[in-house]
Design an enzyme around this catalytic site. Structure first.
Site, PDB file in Angstrom:
ATOM      1  N   GLU A  44     -51.852  17.703 -14.473  1.00 51.62           N
ATOM      2  CA  GLU A  44     -51.235  17.606 -13.145  1.00 51.62           C
ATOM      3  C   GLU A  44     -51.515  18.880 -12.338  1.00 51.62           C
ATOM      4  O   GLU A  44     -51.618  19.957 -12.914  1.00 51.62           O
ATOM      5  CB  GLU A  44     -49.711  17.443 -13.335  1.00 51.62           C
ATOM      6  CG  GLU A  44     -48.929  17.257 -12.052  1.00 51.62           C
ATOM      7  CD  GLU A  44     -47.405  17.249 -12.286  1.00 51.62           C
ATOM      8  OE1 GLU A  44     -46.949  17.705 -13.351  1.00 51.62           O
ATOM      9  OE2 GLU A  44     -46.688  16.799 -11.378  1.00 51.62           O
ATOM     10  N   LYS A 115     -47.419  10.729  -6.975  1.00 52.14           N
ATOM     11  CA  LYS A 115     -46.214  10.754  -7.821  1.00 52.14           C
ATOM     12  C   LYS A 115     -45.005  10.207  -7.056  1.00 52.14           C
ATOM     13  O   LYS A 115     -44.673  10.713  -5.976  1.00 52.14           O
ATOM     14  CB  LYS A 115     -45.969  12.203  -8.240  1.00 52.14           C
ATOM     15  CG  LYS A 115     -44.888  12.436  -9.251  1.00 52.14           C
ATOM     16  CD  LYS A 115     -44.867  13.944  -9.552  1.00 52.14           C
ATOM     17  CE  LYS A 115     -43.987  14.344 -10.692  1.00 52.14           C
ATOM     18  NZ  LYS A 115     -44.090  15.808 -10.937  1.00 52.14           N
ATOM     19  N   CYS A 150     -46.299  13.033 -14.913  1.00 54.15           N
ATOM     20  CA  CYS A 150     -45.274  13.922 -15.484  1.00 54.15           C
ATOM     21  C   CYS A 150     -43.862  13.324 -15.480  1.00 54.15           C
ATOM     22  O   CYS A 150     -43.558  12.478 -16.309  1.00 54.15           O
ATOM     23  CB  CYS A 150     -45.329  15.267 -14.761  1.00 54.15           C
ATOM     24  SG  CYS A 150     -44.657  16.632 -15.727  1.00 54.15           S
TER      25      CYS A 150
HETATM   26  O1  LIG Z   1     -39.098  15.741 -16.577  1.00 50.01           O
HETATM   27  C1  LIG Z   1     -39.295  16.885 -16.977  1.00 50.01           C
HETATM   28  O2  LIG Z   1     -38.559  17.431 -17.788  1.00 50.01           O
HETATM   29  C2  LIG Z   1     -40.478  17.657 -16.482  1.00 50.01           C
HETATM   30  C3  LIG Z   1     -41.059  17.089 -15.265  1.00 50.01           C
HETATM   31  C4  LIG Z   1     -42.036  17.982 -14.625  1.00 50.01           C
HETATM   32  O3  LIG Z   1     -42.107  19.152 -14.918  1.00 50.01           O
HETATM   33  C5  LIG Z   1     -42.940  17.459 -13.609  1.00 50.01           C
HETATM   34  O4  LIG Z   1     -42.868  16.285 -13.270  1.00 50.01           O
HETATM   35  O5  LIG Z   1     -43.775  18.240 -13.115  1.00 50.01           O
END
Ligand SMILES: O=C(O)CCC(=O)C(=O)O
Length: 268
Positions: A44, A115, A150
């Site tokens: 990401e 996202k 993510c």
């Molecule tokens: O859900 C999480 O604990 C991490 C999510 C995250 O860091 C992201 O989406 O960039």
């Protein structure tokens, strides 16, 4: 449709250094042997990291120049690239999205996804706009695939929607913090088991912008077995083979899609 060889590049994304990050990706393509590889996967926000205070300055516009850069690599190495995500501005200059994209061997953009669940813990909603794309699949070398980013990993509905639409491989580019590493590992397995599909998690690792990221990139099969993984916070190439018959085999052995009781619960 034959088996598919995947390589996930786990490396340290540089904080707020667009050129440095492009050079890092190019160097990894140069040093890897990619002749037998069908898909390369990046993490990401690989052009900027989570430099959210300056995210508009780092943002691509309609994915450029990241798209041209990836497109050239795809053609040069004859490989499909699931190019993680980048900060991206579309029509409205005030809205920066976290947009993942996929380029095929010919260098053509085959899919993009912004996202949809933004992370409150990282203040993402203050700096980024949430994607409002339809949940869609895309094809790579004859296999139907899905993409989430993510934090989206925490939303089983999204994965179920993708699998009901036929996805047998779902990519999860991430910058997942070490503080919640257990959730990353557990949810990647859970999403693979409950949807009986391949889940490919591509994370970064190490210190960046005051956070430590977990690494632990992994390829999980539809039975929930990890077929390849990065042990911890270190540079790694996670390689695995996707067996195009495995999803059908597992779904026959444990036929959850036939056992669902949609008359009894209010979801997909
Ligand atoms: O859900 C999480 O604990 C991490 C999510 C995250 O860091 C992201 O989406 O960039």
């Amino acid at each position: 449709m034959g088996d598919i060889n995947v390589k996930v590049l786990q490396y340290q994304v540089e904080f707020g250094d667009f050129e440095g990050n492009l050079n890092k990706v190019r160097a990894q393509f140069e040093q890897e042997t990619l002749e037998e590889t069908d898909i390369v996967v990046l993490p990401e926000m690989w052009t900027s990291g989570y430099d959210l205070e300056h995210i508009a300055a780092h943002a691509c516009h309609d994915l450029e120049p990241a798209l041209s850069f990836i497109s050239e690599l795809a053609q040069q190495y004859n490989v499909n690239i699931v190019a993680g995500s980048v900060a991206n501005i579309k029509d409205d200059p005030d809205k920066v999205y976290n947009t993942a994209f996929v380029v095929d061997r010919e260098g053509t953009l085959v899919y993009e996804y912004s996202k949809m669940h933004l992370v409150p813990m990282l203040d993402e909603p203050k700096h980024l706009a949430a994607g409002d794309n339809k949940v869609e699949t895309f094809m790579i070398d004859g296999s139907k695939c899905g993409m989430v980013i993510c934090y989206d990993l925490r939303f089983p509905e999204l994965f179920r929607d993708l699998t009901l639409k036929g996805a047998s491989i779902i990519f999860v580019p991430a910058q997942w913090p070490d503080a919640r590493k257990k959730h990353w590992e557990t949810l990647l397995s859970a999403r693979a088991i409950e949807n009986q599909c391949y889940i490919i998690g591509a994370n970064t690792y190490g210190e960046m912008g005051g956070q430590t990221f977990a690494g632990r990139s992994m390829i999980t099969d539809p039975w929930g077995e990890v077929i390849s993984e990065a042990k911890g916070q270190s540079e790694a190439v996670v390689s695995g083979q996707i067996d195009s018959q495995e999803v059908a085999r597992i779904r026959q052995e444990v036929p959850i899609f036939e056992s669902r009781r949609r008359d009894m619960y209010h979801c997909l």
